[in-house]
Design a protein around this motif. Structure first.
Motif, PDB file in Angstrom:
ATOM      1  N   ASP A 102      48.439 -56.064 -66.121  1.00 12.82           N
ATOM      2  CA  ASP A 102      47.340 -56.041 -67.155  1.00 12.82           C
ATOM      3  C   ASP A 102      47.181 -54.268 -66.857  1.00 12.82           C
ATOM      4  N   ARG A 103      47.653 -53.665 -67.830  1.00 14.10           N
ATOM      5  CA  ARG A 103      47.694 -52.053 -67.906  1.00 14.10           C
ATOM      6  C   ARG A 103      45.901 -51.569 -67.804  1.00 14.10           C
ATOM      7  N   TYR A 104      45.282 -52.171 -68.682  1.00 13.76           N
ATOM      8  CA  TYR A 104      43.682 -51.800 -68.869  1.00 13.76           C
ATOM      9  C   TYR A 104      43.058 -51.944 -67.430  1.00 13.76           C
ATOM     10  N   ASN A 105      43.255 -53.153 -66.616  1.00 10.31           N
ATOM     11  CA  ASN A 105      42.554 -53.119 -65.369  1.00 10.31           C
ATOM     12  C   ASN A 105      43.263 -52.287 -64.361  1.00 10.31           C
ATOM     13  N   GLN A 106      44.630 -52.017 -64.534  1.00  8.47           N
ATOM     14  CA  GLN A 106      45.295 -51.007 -63.677  1.00  8.47           C
ATOM     15  C   GLN A 106      44.756 -49.882 -63.616  1.00  8.47           C
ATOM     16  N   ALA A 107      44.206 -49.136 -65.062  1.00  8.18           N
ATOM     17  CA  ALA A 107      43.776 -48.049 -65.149  1.00  8.18           C
ATOM     18  C   ALA A 107      42.260 -47.955 -64.542  1.00  8.18           C
TER      19      ALA A 107
END
Length: 412
Positions: A102-107
């Protein structure tokens, strides 16, 4: 005694399953705890000296921590005792989603842990790892910390036994670590205090072993232990590393040509191991940011001015002279607060029974320190250097009684 501990463990497990939000929630926490406790118990049982006592003290300490953790979890007291638990729960879950792509949570989690150069990223990873097995389950993290906290007592037993060669001293040390109220409290929650104290104890034990002879096994354990400290609370890593290197250079035995070669090999191997783990990648940024006295002053001012428990609000540590002037009053608060006149809330008042024990114990600690310095200086050197350096550091940048009380666990 074994039968009593078994009955208490089974009864507590049944209570956990009954009062958890659902049976699966409590069961997964119990299963994780049982597996980890079994592994820890198996390792402890390999100790040659007094292993029956050590296993019992471990199980007793674990059950006390599980009970305290269960009460905190059931009554929702995380914010009352340690609000950081909620932070690690959130970011641990977010990190798990990041691991799953999950890229959003990664950021989002990257803003909290940075590029691995901030303090506490190891705790976030640990929570995420547990949640990948149990689901989002804060009770599982609390029980994991309960195992870690209880396992610290046998490690301290081995440290005391190694330094003083006295079974009674080692037993008393283990009992205090297993059941001292603040050590129980901070290792019963989803906080990073339990891993930090455990890693410190292991680091000191392994350093004592390496002072006797060169061992690849102990060198590897020490490198990974220090890396764990770096991931949990980086400034403790640097203080521990300095204390350990100084102690290894001086040595725990009389200086000989053989001991000098051994110490050079051990220190060189440790530096090489830490470099291979990528420690130098973090060091530049961390040392530049967190040795800035202006930054320390801002942090201290926020802590001392944000609550009634703040102290020495007028102190300015943004200069070297100001930092030195802050050490005496800071040390007094770090070691002895809260004082009776500071009991202005329920949270501060419940510390009083422990504080009375601690104040009464302090003269004995001074006598023990005198004995250790006079007769066991080389052996106790890494612990002495570390606690002295950490006491000075906390005396400079701590400005809150509650935080000082919590950090004292590392010194205890």
């Amino acid at each position: 005694m074994n039968a009593l501990l078994t009955i208490l463990a089974l009864a507590l497990s049944a209570v956990v399953v009954q009062i958890a939000p659902d049976a699966a929630y409590g069961s997964s926490a119990i299963i994780l705890c049982a597996v980890l406790a079994s592994v820890a118990g198996l390792i402890i049982s390999q100790v040659k000296t007094d292993k029956t006592f050590l296993v019992r003290i471990f199980v007793g300490g674990l059950l006390v921590r599980m009970l305290v953790g269960l009460l905190i979890f059931h009554f929702g007291l995380q914010d009352f005792f340690g609000g950081d638990a909620l932070t690690y729960d959130l970011f641990g879950f977010v990190q798990l989603q990041a691991f799953r792509g999950d890229r959003y949570n990664q950021a989002f989690v990257k803003m909290f842990v940075g590029e691995g150069s901030s303090s506490g990223w190891g705790m976030v990873y640990m929570v995420a790892g547990v949640y990948s097995i149990t689901g989002r389950n804060m009770l599982a993290i609390q029980f994991l910390n309960a195992v870690i906290g209880a396992a610290t007592a046998p490690v301290i037993f081995l440290c005391a036994r190694h330094i003083f060669d006295n079974l009674r001293v080692a037993r008393i040390a283990a009992i205090f670590v297993a059941f001292f109220p603040s050590l129980v409290l901070w290792s019963s929650q989803a906080l990073k205090d339990a891993p930090i104290v455990f890693l410190l104890a292991v680091a000191m034990l392994v350093t004592l072993k390496l002072g006797e002879k060169v061992s690849i096994k102990y060198l590897v354990i020490l490198a990974f232990t220090l890396f764990g400290l770096l991931s949990m609370r980086f400034y403790i890593f640097y203080i521990a590393l300095a204390a350990i290197i100084i102690a290894l250079v001086i040595g725990t035995r009389a200086m000989t040509a053989q001991s000098v070669v051994r110490q050079v090999v051990v220190v060189g191997g440790l530096v090489l191991a830490l470099t291979s783990l990528g420690v130098t990648r973090f060091a530049g940024v961390q040392l530049e940011q967190y040795t800035d006295l202006n930054r320390i002053q801002r942090s201290r001012a926020d802590a001392s001015g944000s609550a009634e428990s703040g102290f020495a609000r007028e102190t300015d540590v943004s200069t070297a002279s100001g930092a030195l002037a802050a050490i005496p009053i800071g040390t007094v608060y770090l070691l002895f607060a809260p004082f009776p006149w500071q009991l202005t809330s329920l949270r501060s008042s419940i510390t009083m029974p422990e504080m009375i024990i601690w104040w009464l114990s302090f003269p004995a600690m001074v006598l023990g320190l005198w004995f250790a310095i006079k007769y066991r200086l080389r052996q106790v050197l890494p612990i002495l250097i570390f606690t002295s350096m950490l006491t000075i550091a906390y005396s400079v940048f701590q400005g809150n009684v509650g935080t000082a009380y919590r950090q004292r666990a590392q010194l205890l």
